[in-house]
Design an enzyme around this catalytic site. Structure first.
Site, PDB file in Angstrom:
ATOM      1  N   CYS A  75      -8.412   7.352  26.669  1.00 18.23           N
ATOM      2  CA  CYS A  75      -7.477   6.260  26.400  1.00 18.23           C
ATOM      3  C   CYS A  75      -6.928   6.375  24.987  1.00 18.23           C
ATOM      4  O   CYS A  75      -7.611   6.866  24.086  1.00 18.23           O
ATOM      5  CB  CYS A  75      -8.175   4.902  26.481  1.00 18.23           C
ATOM      6  SG  CYS A  75      -9.240   4.660  27.876  1.00 18.23           S
ATOM      7  N   ASP A  76      -5.721   5.887  24.802  1.00 14.66           N
ATOM      8  CA  ASP A  76      -5.185   5.741  23.460  1.00 14.66           C
ATOM      9  C   ASP A  76      -4.073   4.704  23.502  1.00 14.66           C
ATOM     10  O   ASP A  76      -3.500   4.434  24.559  1.00 14.66           O
ATOM     11  CB  ASP A  76      -4.648   7.059  22.898  1.00 14.66           C
ATOM     12  CG  ASP A  76      -4.498   6.990  21.389  1.00 14.66           C
ATOM     13  OD1 ASP A  76      -5.535   7.079  20.705  1.00 14.66           O
ATOM     14  OD2 ASP A  76      -3.376   6.799  20.898  1.00 14.66           O
TER      15      ASP A  76
END
Length: 199
Positions: A75-76
């Site tokens: 995730c980012d």
């Protein structure tokens, strides 16, 4: 289900979202230098959405190479206001400057999630939320930062909408899970398609 899931993040909030959804997983940190990855991307004209996706993918690939057979969730999140990109503020003065810039304007949160296995990307997704802050005066910003303390330094944008940060906003267009940095509904749908969770 016999597929091992690994979240490529030590974020307690992302972990809590998955746990609350009833997902069994372990966590591992990716060994990448995010700023070194993103600098050439911005120089080449990549969009904030692209950067979020590439960083999420780099994290997922890195952790998947160290966890053979596991499906890894990377995730980012990036925050942009026009052409300017923001990161977590490094001190309270930086947090104050960010909030002053956002005051009365609409910024964009770009949340990416990627699935990888054995060093190969299985799936990628980016969701976008548009966040309109109300006009904030310097006194209110100071009182807000005094109230939330170091929480402001642990979040891009210097706020958490799940706490007092919600008072900063006039309007929000976007999914809650996108705003908090993990597009959960598309992720759960893909985990079901990949037979990683029951469904």
């Amino acid at each position: 289900m016999t597929v091992k899931l690994v979240l490529a993040s030590k974020s307690p909030f992302r972990s809590a979202l998955l746990k609350n959804a009833g997902i069994e997983f372990s966590t591992a940190s990716a060994d990448i230098d995010e700023r070194a990855v993103e600098a050439p991307l911005y120089e080449s004209g990549a969009t904030p959405e692209d950067v979020a996706q590439i960083l999420a993918e780099a994290k997922a690939i890195d952790v998947s190479e160290k966890n053979p057979g596991a499906v890894v969730i990377g995730c980012d999140q990036t925050l942009s206001l026009g052409d300017e990109i923001f990161h977590k503020p490094h001190d309270m003065e930086a947090a104050r400057r960010q909030l002053q810039k956002f005051s009365g304007k609409t910024h964009q949160l770009n949340s990416a999630v990627v699935l990888a296995r054995d060093g190969k990307t299985l799936w990628r997704h980016v969701s976008i939320a548009h966040m309109t802050m109300r006009d904030l005066d310097a006194g209110f910003i100071g009182r807000y930062l005094g109230r939330v303390g170091d929480i402001a330094l642990s979040n891009v944008g210097a706020y958490q909408v799940e706490g007092p940060g919600i008072q900063l906003f006039e309007k929000i267009d976007g999914d809650y899970f996108t705003i908090v940095g993990l597009p959960l509904l598309p992720l759960l749908a893909e985990l079901r398609r990949e037979k990683c969770i029951d469904g």
